[in-house]
Design a protein around this motif. Structure first.
Motif, PDB file in Angstrom:
ATOM      1  N   GLN A 286      48.533   0.194  -3.395  1.00  0.00           N
ATOM      2  CA  GLN A 286      48.442   0.481  -4.839  1.00  0.00           C
ATOM      3  C   GLN A 286      48.426  -0.791  -5.662  1.00  0.00           C
ATOM      4  O   GLN A 286      47.870  -0.832  -6.754  1.00  0.00           O
ATOM      5  CB  GLN A 286      49.542   1.441  -5.309  1.00  0.00           C
ATOM      6  N   SER A 287      49.054  -1.852  -5.125  1.00  0.00           N
ATOM      7  CA  SER A 287      49.211  -3.041  -5.969  1.00  0.00           C
ATOM      8  C   SER A 287      47.906  -3.817  -6.155  1.00  0.00           C
ATOM      9  O   SER A 287      47.851  -4.718  -6.987  1.00  0.00           O
ATOM     10  CB  SER A 287      50.339  -3.941  -5.462  1.00  0.00           C
ATOM     11  N   VAL A 288      46.856  -3.460  -5.400  1.00  0.00           N
ATOM     12  CA  VAL A 288      45.594  -4.172  -5.643  1.00  0.00           C
ATOM     13  C   VAL A 288      45.097  -3.934  -7.073  1.00  0.00           C
ATOM     14  O   VAL A 288      44.541  -4.842  -7.694  1.00  0.00           O
ATOM     15  CB  VAL A 288      44.460  -3.822  -4.636  1.00  0.00           C
ATOM     16  N   PHE A 289      45.352  -2.751  -7.619  1.00  0.00           N
ATOM     17  CA  PHE A 289      44.855  -2.488  -8.978  1.00  0.00           C
ATOM     18  C   PHE A 289      45.579  -3.348 -10.018  1.00  0.00           C
ATOM     19  O   PHE A 289      44.938  -4.110 -10.737  1.00  0.00           O
ATOM     20  CB  PHE A 289      44.912  -0.989  -9.303  1.00  0.00           C
ATOM     21  N   PRO A 290      46.931  -3.260 -10.096  1.00  0.00           N
ATOM     22  CA  PRO A 290      47.589  -4.149 -11.074  1.00  0.00           C
ATOM     23  C   PRO A 290      47.356  -5.622 -10.792  1.00  0.00           C
ATOM     24  O   PRO A 290      47.165  -6.404 -11.732  1.00  0.00           O
ATOM     25  CB  PRO A 290      49.080  -3.813 -10.941  1.00  0.00           C
ATOM     26  N   ASP A 291      47.343  -6.011  -9.530  1.00  0.00           N
ATOM     27  CA  ASP A 291      47.185  -7.439  -9.226  1.00  0.00           C
ATOM     28  C   ASP A 291      45.818  -7.960  -9.689  1.00  0.00           C
ATOM     29  O   ASP A 291      45.725  -9.044 -10.260  1.00  0.00           O
ATOM     30  CB  ASP A 291      47.373  -7.703  -7.722  1.00  0.00           C
ATOM     31  N   VAL A 292      44.784  -7.187  -9.451  1.00  0.00           N
ATOM     32  CA  VAL A 292      43.444  -7.625  -9.869  1.00  0.00           C
ATOM     33  C   VAL A 292      43.359  -7.651 -11.405  1.00  0.00           C
ATOM     34  O   VAL A 292      42.891  -8.623 -12.004  1.00  0.00           O
ATOM     35  CB  VAL A 292      42.345  -6.706  -9.273  1.00  0.00           C
ATOM     36  N   MET A 293      43.871  -6.611 -12.049  1.00  0.00           N
ATOM     37  CA  MET A 293      43.769  -6.554 -13.519  1.00  0.00           C
ATOM     38  C   MET A 293      44.594  -7.661 -14.168  1.00  0.00           C
ATOM     39  O   MET A 293      44.137  -8.314 -15.109  1.00  0.00           O
ATOM     40  CB  MET A 293      44.217  -5.182 -14.032  1.00  0.00           C
ATOM     41  N   ARG A 294      45.796  -7.877 -13.633  1.00  0.00           N
ATOM     42  CA  ARG A 294      46.649  -8.916 -14.234  1.00  0.00           C
ATOM     43  C   ARG A 294      46.041 -10.301 -14.037  1.00  0.00           C
ATOM     44  O   ARG A 294      46.094 -11.139 -14.943  1.00  0.00           O
ATOM     45  CB  ARG A 294      48.053  -8.874 -13.636  1.00  0.00           C
ATOM     46  N   ALA A 295      45.466 -10.540 -12.864  1.00  0.00           N
ATOM     47  CA  ALA A 295      44.845 -11.842 -12.612  1.00  0.00           C
ATOM     48  C   ALA A 295      43.687 -12.057 -13.590  1.00  0.00           C
ATOM     49  O   ALA A 295      43.531 -13.134 -14.170  1.00  0.00           O
ATOM     50  CB  ALA A 295      44.363 -11.929 -11.168  1.00  0.00           C
ATOM     51  N   ALA A 296      42.890 -11.022 -13.803  1.00  0.00           N
ATOM     52  CA  ALA A 296      41.733 -11.152 -14.694  1.00  0.00           C
ATOM     53  C   ALA A 296      42.184 -11.324 -16.142  1.00  0.00           C
ATOM     54  O   ALA A 296      41.671 -12.174 -16.869  1.00  0.00           O
ATOM     55  CB  ALA A 296      40.833  -9.926 -14.557  1.00  0.00           C
ATOM     56  N   LEU A 297      43.158 -10.528 -16.550  1.00  0.00           N
ATOM     57  CA  LEU A 297      43.609 -10.593 -17.944  1.00  0.00           C
ATOM     58  C   LEU A 297      44.331 -11.896 -18.271  1.00  0.00           C
ATOM     59  O   LEU A 297      44.409 -12.294 -19.426  1.00  0.00           O
ATOM     60  CB  LEU A 297      44.531  -9.403 -18.260  1.00  0.00           C
ATOM     61  N   ALA A 298      44.852 -12.546 -17.237  1.00  0.00           N
ATOM     62  CA  ALA A 298      45.573 -13.811 -17.479  1.00  0.00           C
ATOM     63  C   ALA A 298      44.594 -14.970 -17.707  1.00  0.00           C
ATOM     64  O   ALA A 298      45.007 -16.058 -18.103  1.00  0.00           O
ATOM     65  CB  ALA A 298      46.490 -14.120 -16.299  1.00  0.00           C
ATOM     66  N   GLU A 343      31.978 -13.379 -13.420  1.00  0.00           N
ATOM     67  CA  GLU A 343      31.075 -12.334 -13.915  1.00  0.00           C
ATOM     68  C   GLU A 343      31.835 -11.421 -14.894  1.00  0.00           C
ATOM     69  O   GLU A 343      31.370 -11.122 -15.989  1.00  0.00           O
ATOM     70  CB  GLU A 343      30.567 -11.539 -12.692  1.00  0.00           C
ATOM     71  N   TRP A 344      33.031 -11.015 -14.453  1.00  0.00           N
ATOM     72  CA  TRP A 344      33.853 -10.132 -15.317  1.00  0.00           C
ATOM     73  C   TRP A 344      34.189 -10.848 -16.632  1.00  0.00           C
ATOM     74  O   TRP A 344      34.099 -10.280 -17.705  1.00  0.00           O
ATOM     75  CB  TRP A 344      35.143  -9.745 -14.575  1.00  0.00           C
ATOM     76  N   HIS A 345      34.535 -12.113 -16.512  1.00  0.00           N
ATOM     77  CA  HIS A 345      34.955 -12.896 -17.666  1.00  0.00           C
ATOM     78  C   HIS A 345      33.816 -13.029 -18.667  1.00  0.00           C
ATOM     79  O   HIS A 345      34.002 -12.946 -19.882  1.00  0.00           O
ATOM     80  CB  HIS A 345      35.403 -14.280 -17.172  1.00  0.00           C
ATOM     81  N   MET A 346      32.622 -13.180 -18.132  1.00  0.00           N
ATOM     82  CA  MET A 346      31.457 -13.395 -18.985  1.00  0.00           C
ATOM     83  C   MET A 346      31.032 -12.093 -19.683  1.00  0.00           C
ATOM     84  O   MET A 346      30.668 -12.073 -20.844  1.00  0.00           O
ATOM     85  CB  MET A 346      30.298 -13.891 -18.120  1.00  0.00           C
ATOM     86  N   THR A 347      31.104 -10.996 -18.922  1.00  0.00           N
ATOM     87  CA  THR A 347      30.549  -9.755 -19.454  1.00  0.00           C
ATOM     88  C   THR A 347      31.580  -8.868 -20.138  1.00  0.00           C
ATOM     89  O   THR A 347      31.278  -8.204 -21.122  1.00  0.00           O
ATOM     90  CB  THR A 347      29.913  -8.917 -18.314  1.00  0.00           C
ATOM     91  N   THR A 348      32.782  -8.848 -19.617  1.00  0.00           N
ATOM     92  CA  THR A 348      33.760  -7.859 -20.084  1.00  0.00           C
ATOM     93  C   THR A 348      34.930  -8.452 -20.832  1.00  0.00           C
ATOM     94  O   THR A 348      35.398  -7.879 -21.811  1.00  0.00           O
ATOM     95  CB  THR A 348      34.311  -7.055 -18.871  1.00  0.00           C
ATOM     96  N   ALA A 349      35.421  -9.596 -20.384  1.00  0.00           N
ATOM     97  CA  ALA A 349      36.679 -10.116 -20.923  1.00  0.00           C
ATOM     98  C   ALA A 349      36.705 -10.275 -22.443  1.00  0.00           C
ATOM     99  O   ALA A 349      37.666  -9.830 -23.062  1.00  0.00           O
ATOM    100  CB  ALA A 349      37.034 -11.421 -20.240  1.00  0.00           C
ATOM    101  N   PRO A 350      35.676 -10.852 -23.053  1.00  0.00           N
ATOM    102  CA  PRO A 350      35.792 -11.071 -24.502  1.00  0.00           C
ATOM    103  C   PRO A 350      36.013  -9.794 -25.287  1.00  0.00           C
ATOM    104  O   PRO A 350      36.842  -9.731 -26.166  1.00  0.00           O
ATOM    105  CB  PRO A 350      34.454 -11.718 -24.876  1.00  0.00           C
ATOM    106  N   ARG A 351      35.291  -8.735 -24.861  1.00  0.00           N
ATOM    107  CA  ARG A 351      35.441  -7.470 -25.580  1.00  0.00           C
ATOM    108  C   ARG A 351      36.775  -6.799 -25.234  1.00  0.00           C
ATOM    109  O   ARG A 351      37.315  -6.037 -25.976  1.00  0.00           O
ATOM    110  CB  ARG A 351      34.288  -6.517 -25.210  1.00  0.00           C
ATOM    111  N   ALA A 352      37.283  -7.165 -24.035  1.00  0.00           N
ATOM    112  CA  ALA A 352      38.503  -6.490 -23.588  1.00  0.00           C
ATOM    113  C   ALA A 352      39.749  -7.300 -23.876  1.00  0.00           C
ATOM    114  O   ALA A 352      40.827  -6.951 -23.441  1.00  0.00           O
ATOM    115  CB  ALA A 352      38.398  -6.261 -22.078  1.00  0.00           C
ATOM    116  N   ALA A 353      39.579  -8.386 -24.643  1.00  0.00           N
ATOM    117  CA  ALA A 353      40.743  -9.247 -24.864  1.00  0.00           C
ATOM    118  C   ALA A 353      41.929  -8.443 -25.373  1.00  0.00           C
ATOM    119  O   ALA A 353      41.782  -7.664 -26.310  1.00  0.00           O
ATOM    120  CB  ALA A 353      40.383 -10.326 -25.880  1.00  0.00           C
ATOM    121  N   PRO A 354      43.116  -8.588 -24.718  1.00  0.00           N
ATOM    122  CA  PRO A 354      44.254  -7.754 -25.089  1.00  0.00           C
ATOM    123  C   PRO A 354      44.791  -8.116 -26.465  1.00  0.00           C
ATOM    124  O   PRO A 354      44.673  -9.249 -26.878  1.00  0.00           O
ATOM    125  CB  PRO A 354      45.296  -8.073 -24.030  1.00  0.00           C
TER     126      PRO A 354
END
Ligand SMILES: Nc1ncnc2c1ncn2[C@@H]1O[C@H](COP(=O)(O)OP(=O)(O)O)[C@@H](O)[C@H]1O
Ligand SMILES: [Mg+2]
Length: 354
Positions: A286-298, A343-354
């Motif tokens: 289960q921790s792959v989901f939070p770990d991946v999201m937290r790494a990306a959001l950081a 790729e995620w950072h370029m396409t998604t991160a700016p719009r998803a900035a917390p």
């Protein structure tokens, strides 16, 4: 807003006290003055922790929205746990217990047998809390002793409340780092036939940053994620989140079983060897989901090579741990993970900035 609440808010905004940030709250340590002490019925100048929730992604179940309700029961039976003194809207005021946080003393080092015995004794104390005193669980909560339904509830939560709702922001990244889309369904299919164990109060997040140590004795804080369920789940989350190695896991398991048996809780240890493996596997899976999201959001907006590298290492560690539990045939290498994060950072991160 009550007078006590406004006084606390103005103290918080003064920004003079210590600020302790966790995953779910920002905690302000402050001494209450005369008026505030009078208002909340406390001894003047004692230290409190003012707890302000952070707006975070839901990654683990929270079945009791009010931590204070849980603490009221917990503190009746576990005298060492700091009490909640006041609830003020979504904020709360907790006693501040002196002592060192285990993560400050020992971030990831080996835990000696003496401290492990303390943990085992803690789990026995939690098991002794009468479950009928706890707030009622949600309607779809598995019946007492139905360990299999309990595990499956947790798996479904990961799929329906963590994986699916976050696919619109992280789906491409989950796929690219190698998490199979049907990971949870497959895990569920492969983990049937658990032994029945009676349900008890579980903390579910007993890791170093939630443990205060004073004169060799521990006090476990942060009861927001407490639930009522199969005690092996608590042991498994503890062992994984403490970062125990294989040898330490074996010692901790023996001490836990010994302590439960001595307390006459033989039925909590039935099926231990096989089912603990299952709960450990679930925790890694289960921790792959939070770990991946937290790494990306950081990743900061202007992330550089070193940021991507560090995030990729974090993701790679999580995927490595989940390799067996999720039966992954191939896990992308570091370079591919860096690419996926870019790729995620370029396409998604700016719009998803917390
Ligand atoms: N009584 C305390 N004494 C020392 N440090 C504390 C105390 N309470 C909390 N902390 C520190 O603050 C952090 C966050 O507190 P915690 O209650 O665990 O909030 P969160 O829900 O955000 O994890 C802890 O991990 C710990 O490092
Ligand atoms: Mg915490």
């Amino acid at each position: 807003m009550s007078l006590a609440h406004s006084l606390l808010e103005s103290r918080r905004l003064q920004g003079t006290g210590k600020v302790l940030k966790g995953h779910h709250n920002t905690n302000y340590v402050l001494r209450v003055g005369l008026l505030l002490a009078l208002l909340i019925g406390a001894v003047p100048y004692t230290r409190f922790k003012y707890r302000v929730p952070l707006n975070t992604i839901e990654v683990v179940p929270r079945i009791w929205p009010c931590e204070a309700d849980v603490l009221e029961v917990v503190c009746r039976h576990l005298r060492e746990v700091p009490r909640c003194r006041a609830v003020l809207g979504d904020r709360s005021l907790h006693r501040y217990r002196r002592g060192k946080v285990l993560s400050d003393r020992d971030f990831d080092g080996v835990i000696d047998d003496k401290l492990m015995r303390e943990f085992a004794a803690f789990f026995v104390r939690a098991a002794k809390v009468p479950v009928e005193e706890l707030p009622p669980p949600p309607e779809d909560w598995p019946a007492d002793g139905d360990s299999q339904a309990f595990l499956h509830w947790l798996i479904d939560f990961t799929e329906q409340r963590v994986h699916q709702p976050n696919r619109h922001r992280f789906g491409g990244l989950f796929d690219a780092v190698g998490i199979p889309r049907g990971a949870m369904a497959t895990f569920k299919e492969n983990h049937q036939g658990l032994t029945s164990r009676p349900f008890r109060l579980l903390h579910t997040d007993v890791h170093r940053a939630n443990v205060l140590v004073r004169r060799g004795r521990i006090s476990v804080i942060d009861w927001e994620l407490a639930i009522c369920g199969d005690p092996l789940h608590d042991l498994a989350t503890h062992m994984v989140r403490m970062g125990y190695g294989k040898q330490e896991q074996a010692v901790m398991t023996d001490l836990w079983a010994q302590a439960m048996t001595e307390a006459d809780y033989h039925d909590l240890t039935s099926g231990l060897d096989k089912d603990l493996e299952t709960y450990l596997a679930f925790e890694y899976a289960q921790s792959v989901f939070p770990d991946v999201m937290r790494a990306a959001l950081a990743l900061p907006g202007d992330a550089e090579k070193a940021h991507f590298q560090a995030a990729a290492e974090r993701v790679s560690r999580a995927m490595g741990r989940a390799r067996e539990p999720l039966m992954l045939v191939e896990v992308p290498d570091l370079e591919q993970i860096v690419e996926a994060l870019r790729e995620w950072h370029m396409t998604t991160a700016p719009r998803a900035a917390p």
